[in-house]
Write an enzyme that holds these catalytic residues in place. Sequence first.
Site, PDB file in Angstrom:
ATOM      1  N   ALA A  15      33.585  23.859  10.457  1.00 40.16           N
ATOM      2  CA  ALA A  15      33.250  24.596  11.389  1.00 40.16           C
ATOM      3  C   ALA A  15      32.197  25.047  10.995  1.00 40.16           C
ATOM      4  CB  ALA A  15      33.777  25.284  10.541  1.00 40.16           C
ATOM      5  N   GLY A  56      28.758  28.543   7.310  1.00 40.79           N
ATOM      6  CA  GLY A  56      29.949  27.111   7.873  1.00 40.79           C
ATOM      7  C   GLY A  56      30.763  27.326   6.684  1.00 40.79           C
ATOM      8  N   LYS A  57      31.798  25.976   6.723  1.00 41.74           N
ATOM      9  CA  LYS A  57      33.029  25.156   5.702  1.00 41.74           C
ATOM     10  C   LYS A  57      33.574  24.083   6.172  1.00 41.74           C
ATOM     11  CE  LYS A  57      34.306  27.984   2.558  1.00 41.74           C
ATOM     12  NZ  LYS A  57      33.939  28.122   0.534  1.00 41.74           N
ATOM     13  N   GLY A  58      33.550  23.552   4.891  1.00 41.30           N
ATOM     14  CA  GLY A  58      34.728  21.773   5.815  1.00 41.30           C
ATOM     15  C   GLY A  58      35.437  22.012   4.838  1.00 41.30           C
ATOM     16  N   ASP A 111      33.107  23.772  -3.796  1.00 40.85           N
ATOM     17  CA  ASP A 111      34.293  24.612  -3.209  1.00 40.85           C
ATOM     18  C   ASP A 111      35.610  23.871  -4.340  1.00 40.85           C
ATOM     19  OD1 ASP A 111      36.273  25.932  -1.592  1.00 40.85           O
ATOM     20  OD2 ASP A 111      34.060  26.520  -0.569  1.00 40.85           O
TER      21      ASP A 111
END
Length: 433
Positions: free
Chosen positions: A77, A122-124, A163
């Site tokens: 994202a 952002g993050k995924g 993460d």
Amino acid sequence: MSSGTVENTEPKESDEKTEEPESALETARRQLEHAAAHLDVDSGVIERLKHPTKVHRVAVPLERDDGEVEVFTGYRAQHDDVRGPYKGGLRFHPHVSEEECVGLSMWMTWKCAVMDLPFGGGKGGVVVDPKSLSSDEKEKLTRRFAEELRPFIGPKKDIPAPDMGTDAQTMAWFMDAYSMQEGETIPGVVTGKPPVVGGSEGRDEAPGRSVAIIAREAADYYDYDLEETTVAVQGFGSVGANAARLLDDWGANVVAVSDVNGAIYDPDGLDTHSVPSHEEEPEAVMTHDVPQKLSNEKILELDVDVLVPAAVGNVITADNAADVEADVVVEGANGPTTFAADSILQERGVQVVPDILANAGGVTVSYFEWLQDINRRQWSLERVNDELESHMLSAWNDVRAEVEARDVSWRDAAYIVALSRIAEAKSTRGLWP
Ligand code: NAD
């Protein structure tokens, strides 16, 4: 590094004081609206910020060790890049979802903006239980995920980091896969790498260090002499142990720390360096010889000056907020205080310094790593720590100015600082076409 769940919880209208879980996305949007209410920001800008710019969904096929092929789903994202490339973690976890990635990417936008870093959020992640993967399988999954995301990421576009369920080694594989396909070594495509392949000194310790710096500043702001300040830290992992030990080194009286099994308490102060951290010996805090042992609930209720919840999210809730005796809470974990608890603490005059400021040392040193990578330089640990100190103080002062000028909570002030920066950049760049 990890960046835990941020599901907050809303109060339920019943006598039972139970709370409904709130998704990361709902929390992120609510914080946006809260901050917007204090600012004169164009409503079109707020509307744009409620939606991610892009969300990529990819299929990640993996040949398992037994020869079977399994296809996993991955996401990235990208919330907003008005201030610079997207930045945020990649997690390998069975609960990864598109909505969670979007919500967490928004949190990263606020966190980067409050720290004044030239990044957006952002993050995924991949929907997978990393414990079910052998090391070979994890490497293959990481490399294929990197290849599927390759068109959308890069040091000038989107820079992932470790993460939950991913680590420095995962980032090294990711960088290698990306670099091989691009035909040149590009260390700046991810941060959180081992120093030998372009990682930064001080990166692992940075979130705990930033928590300690902010706790020290908060103590000073509320007129505590650090030498006489009592501190309790829930969670003795990467964030908690580093924060506790630094505060101890700087003279504070760390009276209690805990891990998942419970807490140890010594009113005269603990020697935090002799208590095993999660990395040194997992879940061994309770083996330490001290006068008193407490439950993990009780550590939150100790009558200390500063409480640092640094374990997991949603530990201070409507059920226990009235029992928190600390004067200041410095959020080390992501989302440790629920929305309902936040209001109760505020009414009771307990100051809560939010996660997006306090634990932002991780993304800040990621920024330093990216600078080192694109300049092909390696900073000393001393330089990293000096720069982190000055970035944290600058962010603290910006947030403090809003607390004083608007008479708002530290959380609202942090979001106000973040939103004003993002909104100003958006208005200045304009909307095209
Ligand atoms: P970690 O795994 O290194 O340590 C977690 C610690 O919390 C351990 O001591 C564990 O025993 C304890 N713990 C786990 N569940 C618990 C529970 N239910 N009650 C009490 N203690 C419990 O994790 P970490 O990297 O230190 O992360 C802690 C928090 O900080 C998470 O919310 C994470 O998202 C957040 N955070 C981490 C980083 C980072 O880079 N490490 C950065 C920003 C935020």
